[in-house]
Scaffold this active site. Structure first.
Site, short mmCIF file in Angstrom:
data_model
loop_
_atom_site.label_atom_id
_atom_site.label_comp_id
_atom_site.label_asym_id
_atom_site.label_seq_id
_atom_site.Cartn_x
_atom_site.Cartn_y
_atom_site.Cartn_z
N SER A 96 1.98 65.54 -1.46
CA SER A 96 1.68 66.28 -0.09
C SER A 96 1.36 65.00 0.92
CB SER A 96 0.44 67.01 -0.45
OG SER A 96 -0.84 66.32 -0.25
N LYS A 97 1.16 65.74 2.24
CA LYS A 97 1.11 64.78 3.33
C LYS A 97 -0.32 64.17 3.19
CE LYS A 97 -0.07 65.47 8.13
NZ LYS A 97 -1.09 64.52 8.09
N ARG A 98 -1.31 64.96 2.62
CA ARG A 98 -2.72 64.30 2.57
C ARG A 98 -2.69 63.03 1.63
NH1 ARG A 98 -5.29 68.73 0.53
NH2 ARG A 98 -3.74 70.19 1.69
#
Ligand code: GLU
Length: 513
Positions: free
Chosen positions: A263-265
């Site tokens: 994910s982006k996180r």
């Protein structure tokens, strides 16, 4: 075999995730290998998720990576339009056909009614699904009398068209990666295909477009595998089974550690981009970093992504686009998710840095030099880049590795002084200046005069003298071969830096060893 025609069909809901880029890449490799066509279709039927700028971003990112399209929203072609919102008028006909043939039905249930139904099920610890077992309790053209249905349609009541899954049949999807995947229709919900605002949903538009665009292979992310039985049934319902594309569902890209989708996180947390280019979110203004702006070479990104989930069956890791096109093979795609490895990504970029001509590295480095206020001779920069590129993976690291080629040190590392600059060092350094003034300014004569005739003949400590010399030139104990550096800096500059170190550090009392 029918002509290979593949499509990359992103929804413009934000920046393209690198998982999506990998999907585009695998489609591209497959198309090129088979002399087929590669199509870019924009799937923007869900207007609530539309993000301005996303389509341009997708095109820019794929162009940067060298993924070219034969047809698409930006290049045209014989099967257009290639943006689903521009194809809107054609979908209703297909929805009507399904209703007429008994494969779909009108459903009038209001959102509140569906919510209430869901709550009712939840209260009994069950999950509501609109399907062959529940559709009879709902308000639709299967449960209501025909004249009532007509009345509601005539009155312009909002409706959706749902697919009518036959009860209890096994539906098999032939997947080129996973083999046969079978699901029972009782587990599948009657998905919405069309809405009364005239917009199809993804499922209907996707099948109609793949059919009318004569797509031969659907290569897409694994998240679409659960929808594939519906898609297979839609081909059957339309009578298009004979020309149904073949499916290949790609494994997920996983987090570097543990499980779960990348994910982006994860990118923010571990300091690597999950998007190809920088993305400025138009709503929040938030910036997500991209591979391009981080200094990755597009060829490296292609190489990294190609090997995340696929391998050529050999140990070869560095592969150009041409080699990938030649070697790509769907049967070598892994069924398991591929873990993203940050260090490996860095390694790839380092390898591609070494392949760049020195002139290219110099071009990339020039803005950084200018930002530091130095404007050296082009030839000199090219030479420095050639000498030093092996030490860097990203151009942003070049200044740190080479600043002393361009500006004299303004301080000297304390630890290095303590370790190397012992009593008598100013005399040794003054001697270096003498040698530079008296010998031809060439590598060999200086080497002989300093290392043999002065240090070895007098049995001085080579490490201390040479490292102090280096300290004077660099400000630290890093850098390339010392006399090579001297040759690069030139006689005047070398002497000036030696003199400056003598004056600044001065004589110390720590005895020489
Ligand atoms: N629009 C879908 C997506 O963004 C495409 C899925 C497919 O390739 O069928 O993932």
């Amino acid at each position: 075999m029918k002509k290979v025609r593949v499509r990359f069909a992103p929804s413009p809901t934000g920046p393209l995730h690198i998982g999506g880029v990998r999907t585009a890449l695998y489609n591209y490799l497959f198309a090129r290998q088979h002399g087929g066509d590669m199509i870019l279709r924009i799937e923007d039927t869900d207007q609530t998720r539309f993000v301005p700028g996303a389509e341009d971003y997708i095109i820019e990112a794929l162009t940067w990576l060298g993924i070219q399209f034969d047809e698409g929203v930006h290049v045209g072609g014989d099967y257009g339009p290639y943006r689903q919102s521009d194809r809107k008028p054609m979908y209703k006909r297909y929805a009507d056909q399904l209703i007429r043939d008994g494969w779909a039905y009108y459903a009038f249930d209001r959102p509140e009614a569906l919510d209430a139904k869901r709550k009712e099920y939840e209260a009994q610890k069950q999950t509501f699904q609109y399907d062959c077992r529940t559709r009879g309790q709902m308000e639709n053209s299967l449960s209501l009398p025909a004249d009532e249905v007509q009345r509601r349609l005539d009155a312009g009541e909002p409706y959706v068209v749902r697919f009518r899954f036959p009860e209890n049949i096994d539906i098999t999807v032939h997947d080129l990666i996973r083999g046969d995947v079978t699901m029972n229709s009782n587990l599948l919900d009657d998905k919405v295909l069309f809405k009364s605002d005239g917009m199809p949903t993804y499922h209907l538009a996707n099948i109609v477009d793949d059919h009318t665009m004569e797509i031969s292979h659907v290569i897409r992310g694994e998240e679409w595998l659960p929808s594939a039985p519906l898609h297979v049934m839609l081909y059957k319902a339309f009578g298009w089974e004979d020309t149904m594309p073949q499916f290949a569902h790609l494994p997920l890209l996983l987090k570097p550690e543990g499980n779960g989708k990348l994910s982006k996180r994860d990118g923010d947390r571990l300091g690597f981009p999950v998007f190809p280019l920088d993305w400025h979110d138009p709503k929040s203004g938030e910036l997500s970093s991209g591979y391009r702006e981080r200094g990755y070479f597009p060829e490296a990104v292609v190489n990294i992504l190609a090997l995340l989930g696929w391998n050529p069956g050999t140990e070869q890791e560095i592969l150009s686009m041409e080699e990938l096109i030649r070697l790509f093979d769907i049967s070598h795609i892994s069924k398991n998710g591929a873990k993203f490895n940050v260090d490996k990504a860095r390694w790839f970029n380092h390898e591609y840095m070494q392949m760049q001509p020195d002139e290219t590295v110099a071009d990339l480095f020039t803005p950084s030099l200018e930002a530091h206020g130095v404007h050296p001779d082009r030839e000199y920069v090219v030479k420095v880049c050639g000498m030093m590129k092996e030490r860097i993976s990203f151009i942003s690291e070049m200044w740190d590795q080479t600043h002393y080629f361009f500006v004299a040190p303004d301080s000297y590392a304390e630890a290095a002084i303590r370790k190397r600059w012992k009593a008598g060092m100013t005399t040794h350094m003054a001697k270096m200046i003498d040698i530079l003034n008296s010998q031809p300014f060439e590598y060999q004569p200086l080497h002989q005069a300093i290392l043999e005739d002065y240090i070895a003949a007098n049995q001085y400590n080579t490490g201390q003298i040479m490292n102090s010399f280096r300290l004077a030139l660099v400000g630290d104990t890093k850098g390339p071969d010392l006399l090579t550096l001297v040759m690069m800096l030139g006689k005047e500059e070398t002497i000036a830096r030696l003199q400056r170190a003598i004056d600044t550090i001065g004589e110390v009392e720590t005895p020489a060893q």
